[in-house]
Design an enzyme around this catalytic site. Sequence first.
Site, PDB file in Angstrom:
ATOM      1  N   CYS A  69       0.841  -1.215   0.000  1.00  0.00           N
ATOM      2  CA  CYS A  69       0.000   0.000   0.000  1.00  0.00           C
ATOM      3  C   CYS A  69       0.867   1.253   0.000  1.00  0.00           C
ATOM      4  O   CYS A  69       1.695   1.454   0.906  1.00  0.00           O
ATOM      5  CB  CYS A  69      -0.924  -0.021   1.218  1.00  0.00           C
ATOM      6  SG  CYS A  69      -1.798   1.519   1.515  1.00  0.00           S
ATOM      7  N   CYS A  94       0.268   3.495   3.016  1.00  0.00           N
ATOM      8  CA  CYS A  94       0.896   2.938   4.224  1.00  0.00           C
ATOM      9  C   CYS A  94       2.376   3.304   4.276  1.00  0.00           C
ATOM     10  O   CYS A  94       2.912   3.632   5.350  1.00  0.00           O
ATOM     11  CB  CYS A  94       0.725   1.421   4.250  1.00  0.00           C
ATOM     12  SG  CYS A  94      -0.993   0.861   4.228  1.00  0.00           S
TER      13      CYS A  94
END
Length: 442
Positions: A39, A42
């Site tokens: 991600c 993230c």
Amino acid sequence: AVVAHVVVSGAGFVEDLDESFKENRKDDIWLVDFYAPWCGHCKKLEPVWNEVGIEMKNMGSPVKVGKMDATSFSSIASEFGVRGYPTIKLLKGDLAYNYRGPRTKDDIIEFANRVAGPLIRPLPSQHMFEHVQKRHRVLFVYVGGESPLKEKYIEVASELIVYTYFFSASEDVLPEYVTLPELPAVVVFKDGTYFVYDEYEDGDLSSWINRERFQGYLNVDGFTLYELGDTGKLVAIAVIDDKNSSVEHTRLKSIIQEVARDYRDHFHRDFQFGHMDGNDYINSLLMDDLTIPTIVVLNTSNQQYFLPDRHIENTEDMVQFINNILDGTAEAQGGDGLLQRIKRIIYDAKSTVVSVFKSSPLLGCFLFGLPLGVISIMCYGICTADTDGGVDEHEAAKKENGDRELTDEGSEEEQEEEKNGKYTELSDGELKQKDIMEKKKD
């Protein structure tokens, strides 16, 4: 090197969590980042999260900071209701609180300290009240002793502590200018004044606190607009350029501020007021190009919006525009109907393609050109295969017909047999008639 040192040292204050976390977590208060290794958001949060770990440790907070790979421990993440990445939660006993604010160090730490602390914070003195009031732009205070209203206040606080602080105080702790009609009472201090909750006029306490947790006038961004959707209010925004000090930009902002201040009693239950810097976000929201400065009213519950049908010159024009919306005479645009959803899909797809090509033309050509090329080759192959098959069938049929033409005449014996066969198929009358005709011919 300094940045790398900070990131590495910060990672030491953030614990990597595994399956044992499920059994051991209830002994402590945890602030956890549920992430996925692939991600992008993230990865962007990771250095901020390391800073949060350092800060929480340095301030002696009882909150432990951790992170968990939600793809490796999907069953645990699913139990905590993780549906996207990154998801930030504060886990306190059996309760799990979602963080929905900006992903900055200060905002995350503020959230952790607020939720980890007491649900209702007492204010024992006027000095403490003044100190807290200076720190918080919006302040909710319960005044009085034990009562059903206090029980309701505690219940609402357990739900909305993720957004704001809740305090309690005795009447003599409040400033002298505060006059309460009766006790117990719930009071909100904001915008330089205070407002008392009235069950008959304001309805449910939870709904009232959810509406009043914002200042009357806000600098609206994407996160704020998302949170305002929970209030059920329409949002009246002056879309301006903060760096532009021209008269028109300043005037529209002032008009919204005056309406928010001077007409609060008329509109505060239905409207939230503010301004937004730039039109990029609002354009993507409305799927339209708004020329700034301008004024727009958003209904975040159904994605409708209202634009003034004439130029807003003063406060009276703005009040008239708002009244037209309330009485239904103003034309609503947008919405969440089927056509709007289809338009949204097309708009989002177009925006994604344009943004990719603008940021990286080569990557855009690869991402979109390669699949189109493969699809084109497949289509060409399918069409070519059909055409060749059609030609082959045509040639085979032609050859078969030719062979048939060559063998139709056959040998003399076969022709004679065929002739005799045909004659046998004729009736007696037809045979006599044929014989007469042949004799005449002879």
